[in-house]
Scaffold this active site. Structure first.
Site, PDB file in Angstrom:
ATOM      1  N   ASN A  13       1.359  -1.503   0.150  1.00 46.79           N
ATOM      2  CA  ASN A  13      -0.090  -0.204   0.230  1.00 46.79           C
ATOM      3  C   ASN A  13       0.733   1.201  -0.010  1.00 46.79           C
ATOM      4  OD1 ASN A  13      -2.682   1.311   2.220  1.00 46.79           O
ATOM      5  ND2 ASN A  13      -2.876   0.765   0.257  1.00 46.79           N
ATOM      6  N   PHE A  98       9.618  -8.615   7.280  1.00 47.54           N
ATOM      7  CA  PHE A  98      10.577  -9.074   6.265  1.00 47.54           C
ATOM      8  C   PHE A  98      11.723  -8.926   5.504  1.00 47.54           C
ATOM      9  CE2 PHE A  98       5.692  -9.381   4.106  1.00 47.54           C
ATOM     10  CZ  PHE A  98       5.151 -10.648   5.210  1.00 47.54           C
ATOM     11  N   LYS A 208       4.554   4.830  17.182  1.00 41.21           N
ATOM     12  CA  LYS A 208       3.218   5.110  17.291  1.00 41.21           C
ATOM     13  C   LYS A 208       1.997   3.543  16.553  1.00 41.21           C
ATOM     14  CE  LYS A 208       2.621   5.187  13.064  1.00 41.21           C
ATOM     15  NZ  LYS A 208       1.809   4.358  12.180  1.00 41.21           N
TER      16      LYS A 208
END
Ligand SMILES: NC(=O)c1ccc[n+]([C@@H]2O[C@H](COP(=O)([O-])OP(=O)(O)OC[C@H]3O[C@@H](n4cnc5c(N)ncnc54)[C@H](O)[C@@H]3O)[C@@H](O)[C@H]2O)c1
Ligand SMILES: O=P(O)(O)OC[C@H](O)CO
Length: 357
Positions: A13, A98, A208
């Protein structure tokens, strides 16, 4: 000097949203950058076709950023080594679990010199002995190159829609590397500030996501904006303490860059971590991993894993959990050890309310 070749390592994304920016800036600066931007795609089949082929034919990442066109100079490459071996600038943008495997594949297979990296990855890694390892350090140690970071209040769908936002680049060699990195990412819609305090920038981005999980639990429990504001405030206090614990003498001003307070706010209202954690509470007992699968269509929420990693670090350091009760509660709730309502007890008894006056 020959124009720099840029490769994006990742095409999820955020990787796809950033490809729209970098595809444009490299085209606009032909003196500095080679106009072809390679984008490594972790190959998968979509309706019987390879995702990399779909991207190269339609210029759209139909799975991870549907409806947004990528510039035609962005070329999807499914072979990791082929995508990176002639690059001068590597933009790492994959879910942090990853990174290790990607770096071991790349190790020893990059250009010998003139290569730098920048990580857009929000997460942390744990050293074997239990200490903190930044993702940028994991990349630097594995590949023997400098790794800067870019973090900010940047929900990918909004960035891909060209809505105005800001981001922070943290760059230890600010004077040497800052200008070229700014040129690569700075656009009229995506405004970049470069600071030297790279570890604070990176830790803001990672931590966060833990706070966003707490915001999601609170939403799932039906609490409102006042409670969320308290979570943001107490979460910010823990973030500053955590950075000070690992990097004494850090610059408090960095928390006022886009990577700090701004990212906390946007993530706690509009992010995937918030969404998944709200659904977790409402589903009452379904594992988080299952909910992530149902809601995110292959995308990844990094908060629960980061909360676990931070929890393990604190455990190894002994006695730190009491200093970071919000981070601790998020891990315990995500892993099913504590009920979501435990979050409110944690807020109520937070050490920030126990200070002497
Ligand atoms: N999406 C956002 O709004 C956003 C914004 C800023 C920062 N970030 C950060 O950027 C990083 C990447 O996020 P994203 O949104 O691009 O990814 P994502 O959440 O869309 O994750 C999916 C990506 O992971 C890949 N993938 C799946 N299995 C893999 C494997 N075994 N090896 C390698 N890759 C694999 C998929 O192919 C896909 O490209 C994260 O650290 C995230 O916190 C995300
Ligand atoms: O959707 P999230 O929760 O992964 O957050 C995305 C970005 O980090 C927001 O800046």
């Amino acid at each position: 000097m020959a124009p720099l070749k840029v490769t994006i390592v990742g095409s999820g994304n955020w990787g796809s949203a950033i490809a729209r920016i970098v595809g444009a800036t490299t085209k606009q600066n032909p003196g500095e950058f080679d106009s072809t931007v390679k984008m490594w795609v972790f190959e998968e089949m979509i309706d019987g076709r390879k995702l990399s082929e779909i991207i190269n034919e339609t210029h759209e990442n139909v799975k991870y950023l549907p409806g947004k066109i990528l510039p035609d100079n962005v070329v999807a490459v499914p072979d990791l080594l082929e995508s990176c071996q002639d690059a001068n600038v590597l933009i790492f943008v994959v879910p942090h679990q990853f990174v290790g495997r990607i770096c071991s594949t790349l190790k020893g297979n990059l250009k010998a010199d003139g290569v730098q990296a920048i990580s857009l990855i929000k997460g942390v890694s744990v050293r074997k002995e239990g200490g903190l390892k930044l993702i940028s350090e994991e990349i630097e140690e594995a590949l023997g190159l400098d790794c800067s970071v870019l973090m900010g209040a940047n929900l990918a769908p909004e960035v891909a829609a060209d809505n105005f936002c800001e981001a922070t680049i943290g760059c230890k060699q600010r004077k040497d590397q800052g200008p070229i990195l700014k040129k690569l990412f700075h656009t009229p819609h995506f405004r970049i500030n470069v600071v030297e305090d790279a570890h604070t920038v990176e830790l803001c981005g990672a931590l966060k996501n833990i706070v966003a999980c707490a915001a999601g639990f609170s939403d799932g429990l039906g609490y409102g904006d006042n409670t969320k504001a308290a979570i943001i405030r107490l979460g910010l206090m823990e973030m500053t303490k955590f950075v000070e614990h690992y990097y004494p003498g850090s610059n408090l001003e960095t928390f006022f860059e886009s990577c700090g307070v701004a990212d906390l706010i946007t993530t706690c209202y509009g992010g995937r971590n918030r969404k998944v954690c709200e659904a977790f509470v409402k589903a009452g007992g379904k594992p988080l991993a299952e909910i992530e699968k149902e809601l995110l269509n292959g995308q990844s929420a990094q908060g629960p894993l980061t909360a676990e990693e931070v929890y393990l670090m604190m455990e190894k350091q002994g006695g730190l959990h009491d200093k970071f009760p919000l981070f601790t509660a998020v891990h315990k709730i995500c892993s099913g050890k504590v009920e979501p309502t435990g979050l409110i007890d944690c807020l109520r008894n937070h050490p920030e309310h126990m200070r002497d006056f």
